[in-house]
Design a protein around this motif. Structure first.
Motif, PDB file in Angstrom:
ATOM      1  N   ALA A  11      -6.200   8.709  13.987  1.00 42.02           N
ATOM      2  CA  ALA A  11      -5.628   8.941  12.661  1.00 42.02           C
ATOM      3  C   ALA A  11      -4.999   7.686  12.055  1.00 42.02           C
ATOM      4  O   ALA A  11      -5.007   7.518  10.848  1.00 42.02           O
ATOM      5  CB  ALA A  11      -4.589  10.058  12.730  1.00 42.02           C
ATOM      6  N   SER A  13      -5.997   4.542  12.258  1.00 39.94           N
ATOM      7  CA  SER A  13      -6.928   3.515  11.818  1.00 39.94           C
ATOM      8  C   SER A  13      -8.002   4.027  10.864  1.00 39.94           C
ATOM      9  O   SER A  13      -8.577   3.263  10.117  1.00 39.94           O
ATOM     10  CB  SER A  13      -7.588   2.858  13.028  1.00 39.94           C
ATOM     11  OG  SER A  13      -8.295   3.824  13.768  1.00 39.94           O
ATOM     12  N   SER A  15      -8.799   7.055   7.960  1.00 35.41           N
ATOM     13  CA  SER A  15      -8.122   8.110   7.211  1.00 35.41           C
ATOM     14  C   SER A  15      -9.113   8.984   6.462  1.00 35.41           C
ATOM     15  O   SER A  15     -10.307   8.702   6.393  1.00 35.41           O
ATOM     16  CB  SER A  15      -7.129   7.487   6.227  1.00 35.41           C
ATOM     17  OG  SER A  15      -7.821   6.676   5.305  1.00 35.41           O
ATOM     18  N   GLY A  16      -8.591  10.034   5.901  1.00 39.15           N
ATOM     19  CA  GLY A  16      -9.394  10.929   5.078  1.00 39.15           C
ATOM     20  C   GLY A  16     -10.261  11.869   5.880  1.00 39.15           C
ATOM     21  O   GLY A  16     -10.036  12.124   7.057  1.00 39.15           O
ATOM     22  N   GLY A  19     -11.853  10.584   9.090  1.00 36.65           N
ATOM     23  CA  GLY A  19     -10.928  10.593  10.221  1.00 36.65           C
ATOM     24  C   GLY A  19     -10.831  11.964  10.853  1.00 36.65           C
ATOM     25  O   GLY A  19     -10.776  12.092  12.079  1.00 36.65           O
TER      26      GLY A  19
END
Length: 63
Positions: A11, A13, A15-16, A19
């Motif tokens: 989480a 490194s 995102s969205g 991830g």
């Protein structure tokens, strides 16, 4: 066989939604590997660690 728990720092490194996908895939793969390893043990070996064949799915799905 040693039992250990490994957490992946996904989480932080990534995102969205990508991830979330990576995290879900990692969880699924961890459960698959655990299920496979436990399924290869004999009933005697499972009994030695306090498990039965019926416990494998519950153990693998913990997360």
């Amino acid at each position: 066989m040693a039992v250990y728990e490994a957490h992946r720092p996904v989480a932080g490194s990534i995102s969205g939604i990508f991830g979330l996908f990576v995290s879900a895939f990692a969880g699924w793969n961890d459960a698959r590997v655990t299920r496979s390893a436990l399924s290869k043990l004999s009933d005697r070996e499972l009994d030695d660690i306090g498990l039965s064949r019926g416990d494998i799915e519950m153990i693998a799905s913990r997360g």
